[in-house]
Design a protein around this motif. Structure first.
Motif, mmCIF file in Angstrom:
data_model
loop_
_atom_site.group_PDB
_atom_site.id
_atom_site.type_symbol
_atom_site.label_atom_id
_atom_site.label_comp_id
_atom_site.label_asym_id
_atom_site.label_seq_id
_atom_site.Cartn_x
_atom_site.Cartn_y
_atom_site.Cartn_z
ATOM 1 N N PHE A 51 0.825 -1.206 0.000
ATOM 2 C CA PHE A 51 0.000 0.000 0.000
ATOM 3 C C PHE A 51 0.863 1.261 0.000
ATOM 4 O O PHE A 51 0.501 2.270 -0.607
ATOM 5 N N SER A 52 2.021 1.202 0.648
ATOM 6 C CA SER A 52 2.912 2.357 0.713
ATOM 7 C C SER A 52 3.711 2.577 -0.567
ATOM 8 O O SER A 52 4.119 3.696 -0.856
ATOM 9 N N ASN A 53 3.962 1.517 -1.316
ATOM 10 C CA ASN A 53 4.863 1.602 -2.456
ATOM 11 C C ASN A 53 4.220 1.409 -3.819
ATOM 12 O O ASN A 53 4.878 1.609 -4.837
ATOM 13 N N CYS A 54 2.973 1.004 -3.841
ATOM 14 C CA CYS A 54 2.305 0.682 -5.110
ATOM 15 C C CYS A 54 0.949 1.368 -5.199
ATOM 16 O O CYS A 54 0.366 1.760 -4.188
ATOM 17 N N VAL A 55 0.468 1.463 -6.407
ATOM 18 C CA VAL A 55 -0.928 1.798 -6.662
ATOM 19 C C VAL A 55 -1.632 0.450 -6.764
ATOM 20 O O VAL A 55 -1.137 -0.470 -7.433
ATOM 21 N N ILE A 56 -2.760 0.305 -6.097
ATOM 22 C CA ILE A 56 -3.462 -0.976 -6.075
ATOM 23 C C ILE A 56 -4.885 -0.777 -6.569
ATOM 24 O O ILE A 56 -5.614 0.060 -6.035
ATOM 25 N N TRP A 57 -5.243 -1.531 -7.590
ATOM 26 C CA TRP A 57 -6.589 -1.492 -8.143
ATOM 27 C C TRP A 57 -7.238 -2.848 -7.931
ATOM 28 O O TRP A 57 -6.560 -3.877 -7.847
ATOM 29 N N GLY A 58 -8.561 -2.816 -7.856
ATOM 30 C CA GLY A 58 -9.302 -4.046 -7.699
ATOM 31 C C GLY A 58 -10.480 -4.124 -8.642
ATOM 32 O O GLY A 58 -10.975 -3.110 -9.136
#
Length: 151
Positions: free
Chosen positions: A51-58
């Motif tokens: 969560f701190s280092n990436c963009v996360i999509w779902g």
């Protein structure tokens, strides 16, 4: 496409669900590696490092999260779809969100993960390096894939 799917960037509150998608898909695709980490360790990894280092999509429906992708500049770190939803275009659509905004991408997958390898190769990723797994925590031979958008 009206399949009831929604795609959105995930928030910190979504990380438990994201880590559950990851663990379920990982254990189904790579059963010989199941149990390496506990679900609580997965939650800490997703809500902390990823969560701190990436963009996360779902990708989700009303009944919950079905697939996730975590990426950063030049890298896809994670892409997992629940086993019963694989082969329905969810992974392609999530990966498409990333390739639309990048010129080059790299990712690692395990050499034995034939399904992932076929998927990435069908999306234009090319194998550029294989290792014996000495440098990953699973000690599982892996393969580096690279993708580049051509004008």
């Amino acid at each position: 496409m009206n399949d009831g799917l929604t795609f959105r960037q995930l928030a910190l509150a979504d990380m438990e669900a994201a880590s559950n998608v990851f663990r379920t898909a990982f254990d189904a695709q790579l059963p010989w590696l199941a149990g390496l980490h506990k679900r609580e360790e997965d939650r800490v990894f997703w809500s902390g490092y990823l969560f701190s280092n990436c963009v996360i999509w779902g990708a989700a429906r009303q009944d919950g999260l079905l697939g996730v992708i975590a990426f950063r500049q030049g890298w896809v770190d994670q892409l997992y779809i629940l086993p019963h939803m694989q082969g329905r275009g969810i992974g392609s659509r999530l990966l498409g969100l990333v390739t639309a905004s990048h010129v080059r991408l790299n990712l690692w997958t395990f050499q034995k993960n034939a399904g992932a390898r076929r998927f990435y190769e069908s999306k234009g990723f090319e194998a550029v390096r294989e290792t014996d797994g000495a440098d990953n925590e699973e000690h599982e031979p892996d393969i580096l894939y690279s993708w580049r958008r051509y004008a």
